[in-house]
Write a protein that holds these residues in place. Sequence first.
Motif, PDB file in Angstrom:
ATOM      1  N   SER A 169      -3.228  10.897   3.396  1.00  0.00           N
ATOM      2  CA  SER A 169      -2.325  10.720   4.239  1.00  0.00           C
ATOM      3  C   SER A 169      -1.644  11.836   5.029  1.00  0.00           C
ATOM      4  O   SER A 169      -1.293  11.625   6.245  1.00  0.00           O
ATOM      5  N   LEU A 194      -3.729   3.322   5.757  1.00  0.00           N
ATOM      6  CA  LEU A 194      -4.905   3.904   5.287  1.00  0.00           C
ATOM      7  C   LEU A 194      -5.621   2.855   4.253  1.00  0.00           C
ATOM      8  O   LEU A 194      -6.668   3.587   3.631  1.00  0.00           O
ATOM      9  N   ALA A 196      -9.484   2.895   4.199  1.00  0.00           N
ATOM     10  CA  ALA A 196     -10.059   4.275   3.686  1.00  0.00           C
ATOM     11  C   ALA A 196     -10.584   4.229   2.161  1.00  0.00           C
ATOM     12  O   ALA A 196     -11.226   5.030   1.790  1.00  0.00           O
ATOM     13  N   THR A 212      -5.268   6.627  -1.139  1.00  0.00           N
ATOM     14  CA  THR A 212      -4.536   6.674   0.494  1.00  0.00           C
ATOM     15  C   THR A 212      -3.610   7.915   0.587  1.00  0.00           C
ATOM     16  O   THR A 212      -3.447   8.505   1.555  1.00  0.00           O
TER      17      THR A 212
END
Length: 800
Positions: A426, A297, A300, A422
């Motif tokens: 998750s 991630l 992100a 992250t």
Amino acid sequence: MMGILRVQRSLGGSVAAWACALGIASGVGVCEAWAQTDAPPVSPAPRASAALTTEPADAGTAGEIIVTANKRRESLMNVAASVTALSGTQLVSKGIYDVQDLVKVTPGLSYVESGRSVPVFSLRGVGFFDTSIAARPTVSVYVDEAPLPFSIEAKGSAFDLERVEVLKGPQGTLFGQNATGGAINYIAAKPTDSFHAGFVGSFGRFNTADVQGYVSGPLSSTLDGRIAVRTVQSGDWQRSYTRNDSQGAQHFTQGRVMLAWRPTDKLKVALNVNGWIDKSETQAPQFQAFIPGTARLASATPLLASYPVAPANPRAADWDPGKAYRSDSGFVQANLRMDYAVSRALTLTSITSYAYARIRQMVDADGTNLTNIDSEMPGELKSISQELRGAGDLGPVSYILGVNYAKDDTHQQQAIQIPYSTTALSVNAATPLDNIEADLRQHFDTKAAFVNVDLHATNRLTFHGGIRYTQANLNYDGCTFALDDSSASAFTQLANKTRASQNLPPLTSIPVGQCATLNPQYTTDRYFNNLDQHNLSWRGGVDFKPTPNTLLYANVSKGYKAGSSSTPTATNDLQYSPASQESVLAYEAGIKTTLLDRKLEFTAAAFYYDYRDKQVLGRQVFQPNVFGALNALTNVPKSEIDGAEAQISVFPIHGLTLSAAGTYLHSKVLGSFVNADILGNTVDFQGNAFPYTPTWQVVFDGEYRFAVGGGRTAILGGNANYRSQTTSGFGGNGLLAIDAYWLLDLRAGMEFGDGRYRVQVYGKNVTNQYYWTNVARAVDNVRRYAGMPATYGIQFSVKY
């Protein structure tokens, strides 16, 4: 005399003399004759006439320093152990008002900023790093022998002092809090039997005003009192490097009230009530690197991936704009001490202590203006302790024996906000796990009995022995819960994903505020457990004086530190598992001597520590593995420390004092110790050195006092200390390096009016050395905690 009645002459060893001294043969008829022939009259401790100092004599020779490291008054040069001692006057002159400043004058002592405003101290490499306010230290702190069980309580100890003593090595036999690293004992300045008052005020960089004063004197023919207060107020010292903003203001006030009552020659009663209020802003860290907790991630959180690294400037940092990162905490302690001289050879002492701390603080833990992790840490710490002991001399034997009880109750919460991380995404990006709180309660119940004996075999040879049995019981419970609907939904999804892997039906929705940690049955509830342990700490030693000015000694001691739990935001019960008790078996040999007609003083020691079950805040992977490696307490099964230290002080001419001291440490993990490194990789750290343990620590200090006419004395002084490179974690990753650094403090001033008035200018870290004491990873970020930049100012003091 700190409750220890020292018989000035030997009792001679006769049965009648010993019986009379203990007060059990008063009717035998021989005590009167013995008292007239052999025994001196009982000499009770006088009321204090002024604040004591332990500075070297002004005649260019080493002055005698009296300490109570062994719970009796004796010369520092006669104590068969490594002890650093400074007077209150010396501390004020050097600008040392906090425990962490003691590293400037104490080789082997280290200080680390934990990142949660919880200080971490270590001595000779023995330390315990944990961010929990309920962390129990390896270096215990006392005020007039009354314990401060938790490190965060010690921030207000170092003011209006008679002296401070730093004891190195395990302290299990004489002090109530078992400690594997050592002990710091602050001795407060006592009430006096005549009027005394004093004031010290300074103003320096960042508009820092530090004002303190005391008033002391008799309240009646048997009662003396003392009141002391101090306040520190300052402006911001940290600056944002991404916007026009600043923070770091200090708003800290402390006080102490003491009463000393002497109703008879045999009874002394002392009351010490002290406390502090802290409304200072918490320190922001410096961003160093982006390491996503969930690598898949990383994209992100693009603003983190491109965030600028903090410049190499001690003032540069970053934090979320518009938030109040500050403390709103307070502490109060009351100590009641009673000493009763039963006879020539027995003084009974009772020390009763109560302490209460209320902690409220918010910290930015990521070093950016993004909310990668903000942490709020409310909590309460309550402690009571009681020690009863008897002490005295029986002929060639000096003894102390007693019992000790302590009860500590802690309640800590840790709320974290991690929306831009992250980790929050998750579980499910649509319902991030970004606003959660951990809640942990611990109840410590400790009972102990101890005895310590010194046998003066001859005028030159003394044997030492001590033993303490301790039963330490810990009961704890905790859980983590969601603070909003999004996080509650994420917790429910996480629990049901785990249950599905075990072919179990899903749970109904976990509501906000309900415990969400998973137990071994894959249900969610509050976790309860206990850790009951006991130990037998001991010490044995011998010292020999080949000349009146030289002491040779050798000691073997074993000390323990009780286990405790931390406060993680846990998704699994196992994250609350405490570290079990650790132990250190220490061997030490040393020398203390004065030479050249007391113009040179030299001490040195070599030591080896066999370290078992060292407590560390490591990183482990828990199932279900959603968040990668997480912080958790654990134990290093076997490790060792060996080293040496030496100090030399010279007084070459009238008024000039020069000293140099150094410590060498070599630490090593022996055998297998498997844990996770900063990147989350499982690694065996066998052979690694300890974190926060520099190989070399060096201190230089000097002061020159000389007359300049008109009854005035000029003063020039300076202090330099060095720490070699170390690391903040196992594994050798360069991101965790703590570079070597030198710090230089200077001062210059003038005394006049027979020493009643003093004015001086000072500078701390005058080279503006950029250094940091800690670096760690939090969620997705690696961040540092920098030391203070150059500060300077002017100080004025007056004594009446």
